[in-house]
Design a protein around this motif. Structure first.
Motif, PDB file in Angstrom:
ATOM      1  N   PRO A   1       0.876  -1.090  -0.022  1.00  0.00           N
ATOM      2  CA  PRO A   1      -0.023  -0.184  -0.089  1.00  0.00           C
ATOM      3  C   PRO A   1       0.861   1.155   0.037  1.00  0.00           C
ATOM      4  N   VAL A   2       0.303   2.252  -0.644  1.00  0.00           N
ATOM      5  CA  VAL A   2       0.866   3.663  -0.701  1.00  0.00           C
ATOM      6  C   VAL A   2      -0.121   4.759  -0.094  1.00  0.00           C
ATOM      7  N   ARG A   3       0.313   5.381   0.809  1.00  0.00           N
ATOM      8  CA  ARG A   3      -0.597   6.414   1.348  1.00  0.00           C
ATOM      9  C   ARG A   3      -0.808   7.583   0.640  1.00  0.00           C
ATOM     10  N   VAL A   4      -1.868   7.909   0.090  1.00  0.00           N
ATOM     11  CA  VAL A   4      -2.349   8.820  -0.779  1.00  0.00           C
ATOM     12  C   VAL A   4      -3.031  10.335  -0.659  1.00  0.00           C
TER      13      VAL A   4
ATOM     14  N   VAL B   1     -10.884  14.286  -1.803  1.00  0.00           N
ATOM     15  CA  VAL B   1     -12.001  13.421  -2.133  1.00  0.00           C
ATOM     16  C   VAL B   1     -11.964  12.263  -0.958  1.00  0.00           C
ATOM     17  N   ASN B   2     -13.159  11.849  -0.616  1.00  0.00           N
ATOM     18  CA  ASN B   2     -13.337  10.652   0.689  1.00  0.00           C
ATOM     19  C   ASN B   2     -13.384   9.438  -0.354  1.00  0.00           C
ATOM     20  N   ASP B   3     -13.710   8.456   0.696  1.00  0.00           N
ATOM     21  CA  ASP B   3     -13.749   6.946  -0.116  1.00  0.00           C
ATOM     22  C   ASP B   3     -15.096   6.665  -0.874  1.00  0.00           C
ATOM     23  N   GLU B   4     -15.957   7.631  -0.710  1.00  0.00           N
ATOM     24  CA  GLU B   4     -17.192   7.462  -1.377  1.00  0.00           C
ATOM     25  C   GLU B   4     -17.131   7.889  -2.831  1.00  0.00           C
ATOM     26  N   GLN B   5     -16.213   8.726  -3.119  1.00  0.00           N
ATOM     27  CA  GLN B   5     -16.062   9.311  -4.271  1.00  0.00           C
ATOM     28  C   GLN B   5     -15.356   8.394  -5.353  1.00  0.00           C
TER      29      GLN B   5
ATOM     30  N   ARG C   1      -7.636   2.896  -4.941  1.00  0.00           N
ATOM     31  CA  ARG C   1      -7.746   1.580  -4.230  1.00  0.00           C
ATOM     32  C   ARG C   1      -7.095   0.574  -5.413  1.00  0.00           C
ATOM     33  N   ILE C   2      -7.547   0.455  -6.496  1.00  0.00           N
ATOM     34  CA  ILE C   2      -7.011  -0.387  -7.464  1.00  0.00           C
ATOM     35  C   ILE C   2      -5.710  -0.402  -7.684  1.00  0.00           C
ATOM     36  N   CYS C   3      -4.952   0.663  -7.647  1.00  0.00           N
ATOM     37  CA  CYS C   3      -3.643   0.821  -7.752  1.00  0.00           C
ATOM     38  C   CYS C   3      -2.803   0.568  -6.447  1.00  0.00           C
ATOM     39  N   GLY C   4      -3.599  -0.140  -5.378  1.00  0.00           N
ATOM     40  CA  GLY C   4      -2.890  -0.270  -4.235  1.00  0.00           C
ATOM     41  C   GLY C   4      -2.613   0.810  -3.196  1.00  0.00           C
ATOM     42  N   GLY C   5      -3.367   1.809  -3.544  1.00  0.00           N
ATOM     43  CA  GLY C   5      -3.034   3.136  -2.594  1.00  0.00           C
ATOM     44  C   GLY C   5      -4.027   3.355  -1.453  1.00  0.00           C
ATOM     45  N   GLU C   6      -4.007   3.971  -0.677  1.00  0.00           N
ATOM     46  CA  GLU C   6      -4.876   4.144   0.514  1.00  0.00           C
ATOM     47  C   GLU C   6      -5.205   5.618   0.579  1.00  0.00           C
ATOM     48  N   ASN C   7      -6.393   6.049   0.793  1.00  0.00           N
ATOM     49  CA  ASN C   7      -6.709   7.615   0.636  1.00  0.00           C
ATOM     50  C   ASN C   7      -6.573   8.000   2.184  1.00  0.00           C
ATOM     51  N   VAL C   8      -5.751   8.763   2.322  1.00  0.00           N
ATOM     52  CA  VAL C   8      -5.365   9.219   3.761  1.00  0.00           C
ATOM     53  C   VAL C   8      -6.588  10.229   4.532  1.00  0.00           C
ATOM     54  N   PHE C   9      -7.217  10.670   3.363  1.00  0.00           N
ATOM     55  CA  PHE C   9      -8.704  11.286   4.014  1.00  0.00           C
ATOM     56  C   PHE C   9      -9.793  10.642   3.519  1.00  0.00           C
ATOM     57  N   GLY C  10      -9.748   9.375   3.344  1.00  0.00           N
ATOM     58  CA  GLY C  10     -10.729   8.575   2.745  1.00  0.00           C
ATOM     59  C   GLY C  10     -12.117   8.431   3.857  1.00  0.00           C
ATOM     60  N   ASP C  11     -11.829   8.646   5.002  1.00  0.00           N
ATOM     61  CA  ASP C  11     -12.684   8.514   6.107  1.00  0.00           C
ATOM     62  C   ASP C  11     -13.565   9.974   6.521  1.00  0.00           C
TER      63      ASP C  11
END
Length: 284
Positions: free
Chosen positions: A164-167, A179-183, A190-200
């Protein structure tokens, strides 16, 4: 449930459910379509209905033929007189972008309105199928939808086991917005193996201050820009060498129209994003 097939109640009638969950029925395939967002315009062309589109809004620039269409205002300020003058038999709106009052007025005037707003990648394929049904271009639309699903699945499989890469993904500079995880962009991350740091965060497109980004300390920062080759938004983050993304030179630009519009081209932008995050892994 998707009403994919045309209804047998009247010869030629066809009904689908739009992204707002409303049934849209036409007595015959649409021949004069007005598209109220750049994304809706792209979807219609991809569904084989480009020849049926008679007007679009500003910045509807893909494919090339879309640039020649008459304009009916901007996505957030529609010119109602121009829309009516086109005598459309179908209007394709953008639920989260167009003015809700203007969309309601279009419906009140008796114009058939399809509300488009894909929230996940699979809904892009579903949108192609639905718009193809309404325009009578089912064969081309269904084939494009199948190609899109296959390409998405292949890309997801390719990056399924990457570290994972924190993005932090930036969609606007002032105020800074993400953007959050609903966008839908977060699904590409996520498909690229990233983690949205503001997803929540609660908002679909949260506003941020510099302190919150410094505190999150993403490993990679990805931004769009005001144009397809404008990476100037990243310059702000070069000032903060305490950021891991800056220290490791993981400041990346992705052409905004390829990843911020919910159209088949989002997989092009996702592929570029995956390549950028793979570069961040190599920079460890």
């Amino acid at each position: 449930m998707l009403l994919a097939a045309w209804s047998p109640v009247h010869a030629g009638e066809r009904c689908v459910e739009d992204d707002a969950g409303r049934e849209v029925c036409l007595e015959a395939p649409a021949e004069r379509i007005v598209a109220l967002s750049p994304g809706a315009t792209e979807l219609l062309f991809a569904a084989g209905a480009g020849d049926h589109v008679v007007a679009a809004v500003s910045h509807a620039d893909y494919p090339e033929a879309a640039e020649e269409l008459p304009r009916v205002g901007t996505y957030d300020r529609l010119d109602m007189e121009s829309i009516l003058a086109k005598d459309p038999d179908l209007v394709v709106g953008w639920t989260s972008g167009n003015s809700s009052s203007q969309l309601e007025r279009i419906e009140a005037l008796g114009l058939p309105l399809y509300r488009s707003d894909p929230k996940v990648l699979d809904e892009i394929a579903t949108s192609l199928e639905r718009l193809g049904t309404l325009a009578g271009t089912e064969d081309e639309a269904d084939a494009e939808a199948a190609r899109f699903r296959d390409a998405r699945d292949e890309l997801e499989a390719e990056y399924a086991d990457r570290d994972p890469v924190r993005v932090f993904y930036q969609i606007w500079p002032d105020p800074v917005m993400t953007v959050n995880d609903e966008q839908i962009i977060s699904e590409s991350i996520r498909i690229c193996g990233g983690e949205n740091v503001f997803g929540d965060l609660d908002s679909l497109t949260p506003r941020l201050d510099t302190e919150s980004i410094l505190a999150a300390d993403p490993e990679a920062i990805v931004a769009g820009g005001m144009g397809e080759a404008d990476d100037s938004w990243l310059e702000e983050w070069r000032r903060y060498d305490i950021l891991e993304a800056t220290a490791k030179d993981n400041l990346f630009f992705v052409e905004p129209s390829t990843i911020q519009r919910p159209t088949p081209r989002i997989l092009e932008g996702t592929r570029v994003l995956c390549d950028k995050l793979q570069q961040a892994r190599r920079n460890r």
